[in-house]
Design a protein around this motif. Structure first.
Motif, short mmCIF file in Angstrom:
data_model
loop_
_atom_site.label_atom_id
_atom_site.label_comp_id
_atom_site.label_asym_id
_atom_site.label_seq_id
_atom_site.Cartn_x
_atom_site.Cartn_y
_atom_site.Cartn_z
N TYR A 10 -22.82 -16.71 -10.65
CA TYR A 10 -21.52 -16.84 -11.30
C TYR A 10 -21.35 -18.25 -11.90
O TYR A 10 -20.99 -18.40 -13.06
CB TYR A 10 -20.40 -16.56 -10.29
N LEU A 11 -21.64 -19.27 -11.09
CA LEU A 11 -21.44 -20.64 -11.56
C LEU A 11 -22.39 -21.02 -12.69
O LEU A 11 -22.01 -21.70 -13.64
CB LEU A 11 -21.57 -21.62 -10.40
N LEU A 12 -23.62 -20.54 -12.61
CA LEU A 12 -24.59 -20.85 -13.67
C LEU A 12 -24.14 -20.24 -14.99
O LEU A 12 -24.17 -20.88 -16.04
CB LEU A 12 -25.98 -20.31 -13.31
N ASN A 13 -23.70 -19.00 -14.91
CA ASN A 13 -23.23 -18.32 -16.12
C ASN A 13 -22.01 -19.04 -16.69
O ASN A 13 -21.91 -19.26 -17.90
CB ASN A 13 -22.90 -16.86 -15.77
N LEU A 14 -21.13 -19.45 -15.80
CA LEU A 14 -19.90 -20.14 -16.22
C LEU A 14 -20.21 -21.47 -16.91
O LEU A 14 -19.69 -21.75 -17.99
CB LEU A 14 -19.04 -20.35 -14.97
N VAL A 15 -21.06 -22.27 -16.28
CA VAL A 15 -21.39 -23.57 -16.88
C VAL A 15 -22.07 -23.35 -18.24
O VAL A 15 -21.76 -24.03 -19.22
CB VAL A 15 -22.33 -24.39 -15.95
N ALA A 16 -22.95 -22.37 -18.29
CA ALA A 16 -23.67 -22.12 -19.55
C ALA A 16 -22.71 -21.64 -20.64
O ALA A 16 -22.78 -22.10 -21.79
CB ALA A 16 -24.77 -21.10 -19.32
N LEU A 17 -21.78 -20.77 -20.29
CA LEU A 17 -20.83 -20.28 -21.30
C LEU A 17 -19.93 -21.41 -21.78
O LEU A 17 -19.71 -21.57 -22.97
CB LEU A 17 -19.95 -19.17 -20.70
N GLU A 18 -19.42 -22.19 -20.83
CA GLU A 18 -18.48 -23.25 -21.20
C GLU A 18 -19.16 -24.38 -21.96
O GLU A 18 -18.52 -25.09 -22.70
CB GLU A 18 -17.75 -23.80 -19.96
N SER A 19 -20.48 -24.53 -21.76
CA SER A 19 -21.16 -25.58 -22.53
C SER A 19 -21.82 -25.00 -23.78
O SER A 19 -22.57 -25.67 -24.45
CB SER A 19 -22.17 -26.32 -21.66
#
Ligand code: SF4
Ligand code: ZN
Ligand code: ZN
Length: 332
Positions: A145-154
């Motif tokens: 979840y966190l990896l996907n989130l960081v990647a989407l937000e960046s």
């Protein structure tokens, strides 16, 4: 008995039985670099600018992957952002975050350390106890979840994972043995972006044996955390599958690389059909707007049950500002 390199007269440091090669440090490094480069070339990731988030735990595989992609980024228009998730596992997590921070600075890679405890007020052990699930399954959910989130937000194109050839064979065989054939389709070197809710995944070490990743790190002085996670189960199914496959490889050198090559080919030919099938199961989570199968993602579902409210949306805002702050001065 000392061997000579098959490509030059220097002393060999690696005997690659399946390729009938003996290689010195330089030629071994070049051999591994070619494997990684050819994956990125095959999936057309070397053309146009690519923004890649590196999932770096600090272990040998993710650190070797960081070094390999950093080397490729000197030749191709690739931009890198390293992310380390501090799961709150005592000195192990501290060691991991410290090594990622130090090495990223050394290589000049932008990095983000995401601390679970600051986000959900619990470390991974407490969170899984509250959820009454195994630590590794909650840990996997949180990390994805966190990896996907960081990647989407960046606004990254891909998250790169340090899974090596042995990991992928073990995960895929485990899925097969449990009858979860649909999950097998995930085990390709690259998976694609899903609209604005999931970033694609890249496994640069898809064709790199675990032993090769370790040797690459050692001979190129790539630092890594030697200790295993203390919460790792004693003898997991993946571990047993790996030992079994290593015994087979001893008897029949090359069986693992043949298997992964066949897996890649087979999955490629059936992937489009399964993607169509799976696309009917893709929804946006009603709380955080990210990928879910049933309208609520696993992370929001778990935090709702365990902590009384779904935390996906609030986390999204925190990660957004964390990433914006980090990337403000950089060109990622
Ligand atoms: Fe998480 Fe389990 Fe891996 Fe430890 S061993 S980092 S708890 S998945
Ligand atoms: Zn050589
Ligand atoms: Zn959600």
């Amino acid at each position: 008995m000392s061997h000579r390199c098959s490509k030059c007269s220097r002393q060999a440091i690696a005997v690659i039985k399946y390729a009938r090669l003996k290689l010195c440090r330089e030629h071994f490094t070049a051999y591994i670099e070619r494997k990684v480069e050819s994956i990125l070339r095959k999936y057309k990731l070397l053309t146009g600018t690519r923004k890649i988030v590196l999932a770096v735990s600090g272990g040998k595989d993710s650190m070797a992957m960081t070094w390999l992609l950093w080397r490729l980024a000197q030749k191709y228009p690739i931009k890198l952002l390293a992310i380390n998730i501090d799961l709150g596992i005592g000195s192990y997590s501290k060691q991991s975050s410290d090594i990622v921070k130090k090495y990223s600075r050394e290589l000049g890679i932008e990095y983000v350390i995401v601390r679970l405890k600051e986000l959900v007020r619990h470390n991974i052990e407490d969170l899984s106890k509250l959820a009454r699930r195994s630590t590794c399954s909650v840990c996997g959910l949180v990390k994805r979840y966190l990896l996907n989130l960081v990647a989407l937000e960046s606004k990254a194109d891909y998250v790169a994972l340090g899974h090596n050839l042995d990991d992928i064979l073990a995960y895929s065989l485990k899925s097969f043995l449990s009858g979860d054939y649909i999950s097998l389709v995930k085990f390709t070197p690259v998976t694609q972006f899903v609209n604005d809710i999931a970033v694609g995944r890249l496994r640069p070490l898809y064709k790199v044996y675990e032993r090769e990743a370790l040797l690459l790190a050692l001979v190129n002085r790539i630092p890594f955390v030697v200790d295993e996670c203390p919460l790792r189960p004693e003898s997991s199914i993946e571990f047993r599958i790996k030992s079994f496959l290593n015994n087979l490889e001893e008897e029949k050198p090359g069986i693992k690389i043949q298997w992964i090559n066949n897996l890649e080919k087979t999955l490629k030919s059936i992937q489009s059909n399964i993607e169509v099938e799976n696309s009917t199961q893709i929804h946006k989570c009603k709380y955080c707007g990210l990928l879910s199968k049933s309208g609520i993602c696993g992370f929001c579902n778990t935090t709702k049950k365990v902590l009384g409210k779904p935390l996906g949306a609030s986390l999204r805002n925190i990660i957004k500002s964390l990433v914006e702050e980090k990337l403000f001065a950089s060109s990622f």
